[in-house]
Structure formats: C-alpha cells, structure tokens
Design an enzyme around this catalytic site. Structure first.
Site, PDB file in Angstrom:
ATOM      1  CG  HIS A  72      -2.117  -0.858   1.074  1.00  0.00           C
ATOM      2  ND1 HIS A  72      -3.263  -0.695   1.835  1.00  0.00           N
ATOM      3  CD2 HIS A  72      -2.368  -1.887   0.235  1.00  0.00           C
ATOM      4  CE1 HIS A  72      -4.156  -1.600   1.478  1.00  0.00           C
ATOM      5  NE2 HIS A  72      -3.633  -2.341   0.515  1.00  0.00           N
ATOM      6  CE1 TYR A 201      -6.236   4.116  10.706  1.00  0.00           C
ATOM      7  CE2 TYR A 201      -5.614   4.028   8.388  1.00  0.00           C
ATOM      8  CZ  TYR A 201      -5.456   3.599   9.692  1.00  0.00           C
ATOM      9  OH  TYR A 201      -4.516   2.635   9.974  1.00  0.00           O
ATOM     10  N   PRO A 293      -4.702   0.590  18.409  1.00  0.00           N
ATOM     11  CG  PRO A 293      -6.566  -0.665  17.804  1.00  0.00           C
ATOM     12  CD  PRO A 293      -5.932   0.008  18.978  1.00  0.00           C
ATOM     13  CE  LYS A 297       3.462   3.828  13.511  1.00  0.00           C
ATOM     14  NZ  LYS A 297       4.118   3.532  12.246  1.00  0.00           N
ATOM     15  CE1 TYR A 385      -1.589   4.164   9.238  1.00  0.00           C
ATOM     16  CE2 TYR A 385      -0.308   2.904   7.655  1.00  0.00           C
ATOM     17  CZ  TYR A 385      -1.444   3.064   8.421  1.00  0.00           C
ATOM     18  OH  TYR A 385      -2.435   2.121   8.369  1.00  0.00           O
TER      19      TYR A 385
END
Length: 412
Positions: A72, A201, A293, A297, A385
């Site tokens: 991704h 998200y 979550p 991580k 990220y």
C-alpha cells in the site's frame, strides 16, 4: 536445558528474534505456552511498516509476503464527507507499507525455525524468570506434564502483557505510564472484496470507522463502540448499516457488503513499562508497551525491539562490549514513545469522545484539514505511519551503524 538466549513467546517478535540470532550464529530456545495451531491462527495486526518488511526479507522470511502481501502506497482520510489520500512514497521518498497478517508472518517464521533453527517448544508454559540479576538467568517452565528449567545467558520476554517476564522486574524499579480510552473497536472479518484498494480512516460525528482488508477477497472493518461493548449484541445488518453511514462520501463511492465471519471487540489502551531491561532480562513487544491500534504500530514496535536486541548481542559477541546491551532500554524507548505519540494523535484526531464538546469536534476537523492542505503535515503523518527508524539515533536523529553489527538483518 542450556542456551545462550531463552525466548519466551512464539509470536512474531519471539520467532523473528530466534531467526535473527540463528543468522548471527547465536543459539536460542523458544518457549510458547500455546500449541502451533493456535499461534498460526491468532488474529492480530495486519500492517507491516517499511522497516519490518525489510527485516523480514533480509531474514529470509519475505518470499511469501512479497508474493501474497498487498503493498500500500497510501491511506485515505475521510471527514465531513471529504476524501483525502495521503501519498506515502511521494511524502517519504519512496516508503510504503504491506498488508500481510500476523498469522501469516508467524507461519513463515515457524516454518523457518523448524527447518533449520534452534528448539521451538510449543505447549511449554513459562512459569517464572529467575536470577535475572546474575550471570545465569533461568526460565522455569512446564512442558509435556513436567517442570523443567532453561538456563541462559540472557532471557528475552516476548510473552505479551499477561506473561511472566515483566513480573520478574522488581516493583520498586518499575515505572508504568498508561491511558485507557472510553471507547473500543468492534472489528469484523467479512467474505467480500474490499470496497477500496487502500485503508480508509474515517472521522464521523457518530464515531470512527476503518475500512481495511486481509486479502483481495476478505475485508477487515472496524467501528468505534463504547468501552465494554458486546460484539454479539450487534447484528450483521446493524454493522453494515453503521459502516455505511460513517463511511459515506460526497461522491458515488459505495460500500460492498458480504457475509460476516468473525466479530470481536478490541479495547483501546496506551501503556509503557520502563525500563525494558532488568539485569539479563530484556522485555520486547507487548510485554513492555501497548498502543491503540489506530496507528498500526504494535507488531512493528515489537520488531524494532528484537532487532535492537539482536544487534546489541551480536555486537557483544564480536567486540566483547556491553555498550549496546546497556543502552537497549533507552534505545527502544525513544522509538516506543514516538509510536505512542503518533498512535495517541491518530486516536484523538479520529475518535469523538463520549463527552466531546462541539469545540473539540471542530478541532478534530481542523487537524484533519491541516493534513489535507499542508505537505509538511501530510509528510509528518506519512513518515510516522510507514515507520520510525529501527536502532540507535544520535544527536542529529540519524540512525547509527555500530561496529560489529553487520550480520544482523535490518542493520541501519
């Protein structure tokens, strides 16, 4: 039994550490309280940072990941009906993440360990870590109906929050930092292709939602629910209806529905135990820290811990210096606290609290709008990220390259 490194726990952290040590010529024994089938089907994380991907490849555990995993190059943020894509490679100089479930990582590492690694004992319950302050710590464990003792030079506790390793650190030497959030995630697995090719998200007044996946044919989806919620109190239709409301956009995007095969509720918690070392006992992964979550991580922090330990022990074997072992806790905690900060920021930006005021809701939207409109803000999210550097950092913030660490995969 006698070995150099006793590893408690055969999750991804313990298994990867055994592999790294094997590649460096250091013997180890892995003790796992569950059976192999349980470990290989235990559902946990599914997002691998760039550094984790690189380490697995270097350790010889990347072939199936590269074949079946989903690379991704970004995520989508949704808020106020808007859609904004965060371009990872464009903002980080080429980094990305991989969608590849923890269950599959464990299967790959177990196969390697059983093929040519050291002993891996399933259904071997660690009962206590003893003598951590001395030169010969040991792990007392139960296997095949009888108690035995594993004597080691070092013990690494990769046995999770409820394991025995952290309990061996004297209470007077421990500091605990934690936060419990007033909401949880209702997670579902569904036999339906993902409705988007990257993670989505969503911040919504009704609560957070996440569209994720496990494979091209299996979706993984989450809803913010009150803390302590019962997954079975939600019908499948109610879950799909609520996901549709929260993920709605101003364009013609649609959510695909399918049979839900699994439901569970995940509590949201931040936790750090300091120090991560006591004598010759080293803590790694959930034994030392937990993150909500939202930032993906948890598994990646555990990988960073065991890579740091493997480098330090290899350095000790090659140079006789304990310098990197002595700095293990401090080196890991710098990365841990950055991950805690990022996970907290993502969580508080995307989840309306039960008692949130309209002012706080507007601040969340302002934070999201800043990411969508500022390259610097987007780059900060993308860099975090895709992963913080694994290993020591000097005053400049750049990773060091300690002498003698060349044989450990994932070296800076």
């Amino acid at each position: 039994m006698r070995t150099t490194v006793g590893i408690i726990g055969a999750g991804p952290a313990g298994l990867l550490l055994a592999r790294l040590l094997h590649d460096a010529g250091i013997d180890s024994v892995v003790l796992e309280s569950r059976d192999r089938a349980y470990v290989e089907r235990r559902q946990r994380a599914g997002i691998l940072e760039q550094g984790t991907v690189d380490v697995l490849r270097a350790a010889g555990a990347g072939e199936r990941m590269d074949r079946e995993g989903l690379r991704h190059d970004g995520i989508e943020l949704r808020f106020a009906g808007r859609r904004h894509r965060v371009d990872f490679p464009g903002l980080t100089g080429g980094r990305s993440v991989m969608v590849y479930a923890q269950t599959e990582v464990c299967k790959d590492l177990i196969a390697l360990q059983l093929e040519d690694g050291g002993p891996l004992l399933f259904e071997a319950e660690a009962l206590a870590v003893e003598g951590a302050e001395g030169d010969r710590p040991s792990v007392r464990f139960r296997h095949e109906g009888r108690e035995d003792v594993l004597t080691c030079d070092y013990v690494v506790g990769c046995d999770g929050f409820w394991g025995v390793a952290r309990k061996a650190v004297p209470v007077g030497l421990s500091q605990v930092f934690e936060r419990t959030y007033p909401f949880a995630w209702l997670g579902v697995l569904a036999d339906v292709p993902p409705s988007h090719d990257e993670l989505v998200y969503t911040r919504h007044d009704r609560g957070f939602a996440l569209l994720s996946m496990r494979s091209p044919s299996t979706s993984r989806l989450y809803l913010q629910v009150p803390a302590g919620a019962d997954a079975e109190s939600w019908t499948d239709e109610e879950i799909w209806d609520e996901l549709e409301r929260r993920l709605e956009t101003d364009d013609d995007w649609e959510l695909a529905r399918g049979p839900i095969t699994q439901k569970s509720v995940t509590p949201m918690r931040s936790y750090v135990h300091e120090p991560m070392r006591h004598g010759r006992l080293f803590l790694a992964g959930d034994a030392a820290h937990i993150v909500p979550p939202t930032g993906a991580k948890g598994l990646n922090l555990a990988v960073g811990d065991v890579v740091t330990f493997a480098r330090a022990l290899t350095h000790r074997q090659e140079t006789g210096s304990d310098q990197l072992l002595d700095s293990y806790s401090a080196d890991c905690l710098r990365r841990v606290w950055q991950a805690e900060r990022f996970s907290y920021d993502m969580t508080t930006m995307l989840h309306p609290a039960p008692d949130a005021t309209p002012f706080e809701g507007r601040l969340q939207l302002a934070r999201l709008d800043r990411i969508a409109s500022s390259r610097a803000a987007g780059a900060d999210l993308a860099e975090a990220y895709t992963g913080f550097p694994i290993g020591r950092t000097g005053p400049s913030g750049r990773r060091g390259s300690p002498a003698g660490s060349g044989r450990v995969p994932g070296r800076s």
